[in-house]
Design a protein around this motif. Structure first.
Motif, PDB file in Angstrom:
ATOM      1  N   ILE A   1      -1.589 -22.149  16.662  1.00  0.00           N
ATOM      2  CA  ILE A   1      -0.985 -23.062  17.552  1.00  0.00           C
ATOM      3  C   ILE A   1      -0.822 -22.204  18.949  1.00  0.00           C
ATOM      4  CG2 ILE A   1       1.046 -24.697  17.392  1.00  0.00           C
ATOM      5  CD1 ILE A   1       0.529 -24.702  14.987  1.00  0.00           C
ATOM      6  N   VAL A   2      -1.132 -22.646  19.806  1.00  0.00           N
ATOM      7  CA  VAL A   2      -0.205 -21.527  21.146  1.00  0.00           C
ATOM      8  C   VAL A   2       0.495 -23.071  21.977  1.00  0.00           C
ATOM      9  CG1 VAL A   2      -3.007 -20.960  21.281  1.00  0.00           C
ATOM     10  CG2 VAL A   2      -2.656 -23.482  22.527  1.00  0.00           C
ATOM     11  N   ASP A   3       1.164 -22.360  22.452  1.00  0.00           N
ATOM     12  CA  ASP A   3       2.047 -23.621  23.446  1.00  0.00           C
ATOM     13  C   ASP A   3       1.370 -24.150  24.509  1.00  0.00           C
ATOM     14  OD1 ASP A   3       1.935 -21.542  25.485  1.00  0.00           O
ATOM     15  OD2 ASP A   3       4.117 -20.631  25.021  1.00  0.00           O
ATOM     16  N   ASP A   4       2.571 -25.206  25.777  1.00  0.00           N
ATOM     17  CA  ASP A   4       1.543 -25.592  26.814  1.00  0.00           C
ATOM     18  C   ASP A   4       0.923 -23.723  28.164  1.00  0.00           C
ATOM     19  OD1 ASP A   4       2.506 -28.245  25.638  1.00  0.00           O
ATOM     20  OD2 ASP A   4       4.013 -27.756  27.179  1.00  0.00           O
ATOM     21  N   LYS A   5       1.487 -23.002  27.323  1.00  0.00           N
ATOM     22  CA  LYS A   5       0.647 -21.834  28.831  1.00  0.00           C
ATOM     23  C   LYS A   5      -0.241 -21.860  28.237  1.00  0.00           C
ATOM     24  CE  LYS A   5       4.598 -21.172  30.814  1.00  0.00           C
ATOM     25  NZ  LYS A   5       6.302 -20.725  30.807  1.00  0.00           N
ATOM     26  N   GLY A   6      -0.628 -21.757  26.817  1.00  0.00           N
ATOM     27  CA  GLY A   6      -2.064 -21.166  26.188  1.00  0.00           C
ATOM     28  C   GLY A   6      -1.657 -19.948  25.298  1.00  0.00           C
ATOM     29  N   LYS A   7      -0.096 -19.217  25.703  1.00  0.00           N
ATOM     30  CA  LYS A   7       0.152 -18.441  24.734  1.00  0.00           C
ATOM     31  C   LYS A   7       0.322 -19.051  22.836  1.00  0.00           C
ATOM     32  CE  LYS A   7       2.015 -15.029  27.745  1.00  0.00           C
ATOM     33  NZ  LYS A   7       1.755 -13.501  27.886  1.00  0.00           N
ATOM     34  N   PRO A   8      -0.184 -18.098  21.838  1.00  0.00           N
ATOM     35  CA  PRO A   8       0.150 -18.323  20.703  1.00  0.00           C
ATOM     36  C   PRO A   8       1.307 -18.840  20.277  1.00  0.00           C
ATOM     37  CG  PRO A   8      -1.980 -16.516  20.905  1.00  0.00           C
ATOM     38  CD  PRO A   8      -1.238 -16.688  22.352  1.00  0.00           C
ATOM     39  N   ARG A   9       2.132 -19.337  19.509  1.00  0.00           N
ATOM     40  CA  ARG A   9       3.061 -19.129  18.670  1.00  0.00           C
ATOM     41  C   ARG A   9       3.016 -19.493  17.940  1.00  0.00           C
ATOM     42  NH1 ARG A   9       7.174 -20.433  22.771  1.00  0.00           N
ATOM     43  NH2 ARG A   9       8.515 -19.787  20.972  1.00  0.00           N
ATOM     44  N   ILE A  10       1.869 -19.628  17.115  1.00  0.00           N
ATOM     45  CA  ILE A  10       1.993 -19.830  15.527  1.00  0.00           C
ATOM     46  C   ILE A  10       0.915 -19.090  14.966  1.00  0.00           C
ATOM     47  CG2 ILE A  10       2.574 -20.578  13.085  1.00  0.00           C
ATOM     48  CD1 ILE A  10       4.511 -22.759  15.157  1.00  0.00           C
ATOM     49  N   ALA A  11       0.212 -18.603  13.985  1.00  0.00           N
ATOM     50  CA  ALA A  11      -1.016 -18.178  13.121  1.00  0.00           C
ATOM     51  C   ALA A  11      -1.120 -17.846  12.045  1.00  0.00           C
ATOM     52  CB  ALA A  11      -1.274 -16.987  13.809  1.00  0.00           C
ATOM     53  N   LEU A  12      -1.841 -18.266  11.785  1.00  0.00           N
ATOM     54  CA  LEU A  12      -2.350 -18.542   9.992  1.00  0.00           C
ATOM     55  C   LEU A  12      -3.388 -18.339   9.759  1.00  0.00           C
ATOM     56  CD1 LEU A  12      -1.457 -22.481   9.075  1.00  0.00           C
ATOM     57  CD2 LEU A  12      -0.026 -20.986   8.839  1.00  0.00           C
ATOM     58  N   VAL A  13      -2.916 -17.257   8.805  1.00  0.00           N
ATOM     59  CA  VAL A  13      -4.169 -16.199   8.973  1.00  0.00           C
ATOM     60  C   VAL A  13      -4.660 -15.375   7.819  1.00  0.00           C
ATOM     61  CG1 VAL A  13      -5.159 -13.327   9.877  1.00  0.00           C
ATOM     62  CG2 VAL A  13      -3.409 -15.231  11.029  1.00  0.00           C
ATOM     63  N   MET A  14      -5.622 -15.619   7.300  1.00  0.00           N
ATOM     64  CA  MET A  14      -5.993 -14.430   5.476  1.00  0.00           C
ATOM     65  C   MET A  14      -6.473 -13.353   6.776  1.00  0.00           C
ATOM     66  SD  MET A  14      -5.979 -15.327   2.921  1.00  0.00           S
ATOM     67  CE  MET A  14      -6.087 -14.234   1.324  1.00  0.00           C
TER      68      MET A  14
END
Length: 170
Positions: free
Chosen positions: A51-64
């Motif tokens: 999930i990215v913010d308005d600037k395209g920076k990752p803010r939350i990641a769900l990763v396996m």
């Protein structure tokens, strides 16, 4: 004869790239249609969701994260460290550094790591059969650990910069 084989291989690779491009485009379109709601989906399966913010920076990641082995050096010796498969939630700051990591491991243990402004783990909590907490220095070395023994007795260890135990109680 060799030039003809190279040309044949080049043609086959060209068709392979075209097939891959079409397949990837269809998959991308399918994901976009699901995410925009044009195609309803009760379940979305992925190994990584960001999930990215308005600037395209990752803010939350769900990763396996898959299990893997890393070789570490300590006192001139190399030894393997085994990482097990984990489901991880990363929370990033606005600069893109991880600040919080919540991990559910395949061995049924769980971890919560809190990072500093540079994304280095500084405090770690582990919930295993024997729960504990670790404080890390700027180089990522565990310097202070609190844990419970198998009998439920508390244990405290202080480590030097070269990972030598300099204090232990009891």
């Amino acid at each position: 004869m060799e030039r003809e084989e190279v040309r044949k291989l080049a043609r086959q690779l060209g068709w392979l790239w075209i097939a891959w491009g079409i397949s990837f485009s269809i998959l991308f379109l399918f994901v976009v249609l699901i995410l925009t709601g044009w195609i309803p989906a009760n379940e979305l399966k992925a190994r990584r969701i960001v999930i990215v913010d308005d600037k395209g920076k990752p803010r939350i990641a769900l990763v396996m994260e898959p299990g893997h082995v890393v070789e570490l050096q300590r006192k001139g010796e190399t030894f393997p460290v085994h990482y097990i498969e984990s489901a991880v939630v990363y929370v990033y700051d606005p600069k893109g550094y991880p600040r919080i990591m919540l991990r559910a491991n395949s061995d049924s243990s769980a971890e919560l790591n809190i990072c500093d402004r540079q994304g280095k783990v500084r405090i770690g909590f582990a919930a295993t059969d024997l729960p504990g907490a670790t404080l890390y220095d700027q180089e990522g070395r565990g310097r202070l650990t609190f844990s419970l023994s198998g009998t439920g007795d508390p244990n405290i260890k202080l480590y030097s910069q070269d990972w030598q135990v300099i204090f232990e109680a009891p």
